[in-house]
Design an enzyme around this catalytic site. Structure first.
Site, short mmCIF file in Angstrom:
data_model
loop_
_atom_site.label_atom_id
_atom_site.label_comp_id
_atom_site.label_asym_id
_atom_site.label_seq_id
_atom_site.Cartn_x
_atom_site.Cartn_y
_atom_site.Cartn_z
N CYS A 1 4.22 6.18 18.15
CA CYS A 1 5.25 6.47 19.12
C CYS A 1 6.40 7.16 18.41
O CYS A 1 7.05 6.57 17.57
CB CYS A 1 5.72 5.17 19.76
SG CYS A 1 6.68 5.46 21.23
N GLY B 1 0.81 -1.21 0.00
CA GLY B 1 0.00 0.00 0.00
C GLY B 1 0.85 1.27 0.00
O GLY B 1 0.51 2.25 -0.67
#
Ligand code: PLP
Length: 394
Positions: free
Chosen positions: A329, A71
């Site tokens: 994160c 993707g």
């Protein structure tokens, strides 16, 4: 090892039928699809069969399918490749692209790259529901708009965008329309003719295929500059020896998705709705994120007041339930999700969210197990949270 997997938007298990279809191409059928001898011819046949299978799933022509590494590459090829190919369309040296602030990073960061190349970007405003307003698309369109890139289904909140209507607007203006359909293909019906898009990204590992392989649908006649340079593979759009086992896996996954779409969708939607109702019933201080009326059937994103999403995810993992947050994160600090903040959640609300995404192999027992674990985990974490005590008294 968690026994209940509710993170199907991150990746899906490889379907046994897919693994079986791939197996010969990891063994005796090792040919290079560009070789003229029989080994090569058999590999070529397998690649072309897969191309037809992927095309059939989205109502495209096989020649319109370009195999990629997934993707991310499909999105980059679409966004950067379409803009690069539109050299002739800049007006007084200006080019303009429309996108949204809730795209996957594969589109967002490609768009940022365009901004560094002096392309003007408009990010459509987002309401609380996380669905694009067509009037905003109309307002954003300019004579020099060369590309609209809006995702079909959002990976964090599952909202579905009105791509058919956006595609129509794009066509009226002779603007290229791309949609990132990575989270939609295999979950909802995707038909490139009905959507009217020129470019559409998909990825095998989100539809029970292997990782590291995907495709870009490129409507016949759409100009696209390749990202990489090398051999003449994939009609000069994507050089490099084809990943034959991966492509075979994507083809098998696409065929299976076409066969199972209706049944999977109905079953998974019922499980997701039950999970949502159960959470709302058993936990207070919860909100469901994203417009429930325009949402893909497998995704549930919820914010729990007074707790951190990461803490919920970690505690659930210990209870044997795997899910995720929408947060990324970055350098040790947890950033609130760009999707949730774009739809108007405060950073604290966004940090208190988790995503539960169901799939083909989930059962009612999985939903029951999650409904057992979630209320007790949230209660335990809230008892430790000074923020939750305040939330009640403020
Ligand atoms: N686009 C969306 C909406 C996604 O959810 C993902 C993966 O999470 C991607 C693109 C990237 O796909 P891949 O993992 O195949 O690179």
């Amino acid at each position: 090892m968690p026994s209940v997997y509710l993170d199907n938007n991150a990746t899906t298990p490889v379907a046994p039928e897919v693994a079986e279809a791939m197996w010969p191409y990891l063994h005796e059928e090792f040919g290079n699809a560009s070789s003229v001898h029989e080994f090569g011819q058999r590999a070529r046949e397998a690649v072309e069969r897969a191309r037809a299978q992927v095309a059939a799933l989205i109502n495209a022509q096989p020649a319109e399918i370009v195999f990629t590494s997934g993707g991310t590459e499909s999105d980059n090829l679409a966004v950067l490749g379409a803009v690069e190919a539109a050299r002739h369309r800049s007006i007084a040296g200006r080019k303009h692209v429309i996108s949204t602030p809730i795209e996957h990073p594969a589109v967002l960061y490609a768009a940022r790259m365009l901004e560094r190349r002096q392309v003007d970007l408009t990010y459509l405003p987002m309401g609380r529901g996380g669905v694009v307003d067509l009037a905003d698309v109309q307002r954003a369109l300019r004579t020099e708009t060369i590309l609209i890139s809006v995702m079909l289904a959002n990976n964090e909140i599952g909202t579905l965008q009105p791509i058919a209507e956006i595609g129509r607007l794009a066509r009226e203006r002779h603007t290229v329309c791309h949609t990132d359909a990575v989270q939609a293909v295999g979950k909802v019906p995707v038909d490139v003719e009905k959507l009217g898009v020129d470019l559409l990204s998909l990825s095998a590992h989100k539809l029970y295929g292997p990782k590291g392989v995907g495709a870009l649908y490129a409507r016949k006649g759409t100009r696209l500059e390749p990202l990489m340079h090398g051999g003449h593979h994939e009609r000069d759009r994507r050089p490099g020896t084809e990943n034959v086992p991966g492509i075979v896996g994507l083809g098998a996954a696409a065929e299976l998705a076409a066969q199972r779409l209706e049944e999977d969708t109905r079953r998974i939607a019922a499980l997701r709705d039950r999970l949502q109702a159960g959470i709302l019933e058993r936990v207070e201080g919860v909100r469901v994120n994203g417009d429930a009326a325009h949402r893909q059937p497998n995704t549930l994103n919820v914010s729990f007041q007074g707790v951190k999403g990461e803490a919920v995810v970690m505690a659930l993992d210990l209870e044997g339930v795997a899910c995720s947050t929408g947060s990324a994160c970055a350098s040790g600090s947890v950033e609130p999700s760009h999707v949730l903040t774009a739809i108007g959640l405060s950073p604290d609300e966004a940090r208190g969210s988790i995503r539960l995404s169901l799939g083909r192999y989930n059962t009612e027992a999985d939903v029951e197990a999650a409904l057992e674990a979630i209320p007790s985990v949230v209660k335990r974490l809230r008892a430790l949270s000074p923020r939750y005590a305040h939330a009640g008294t403020d």
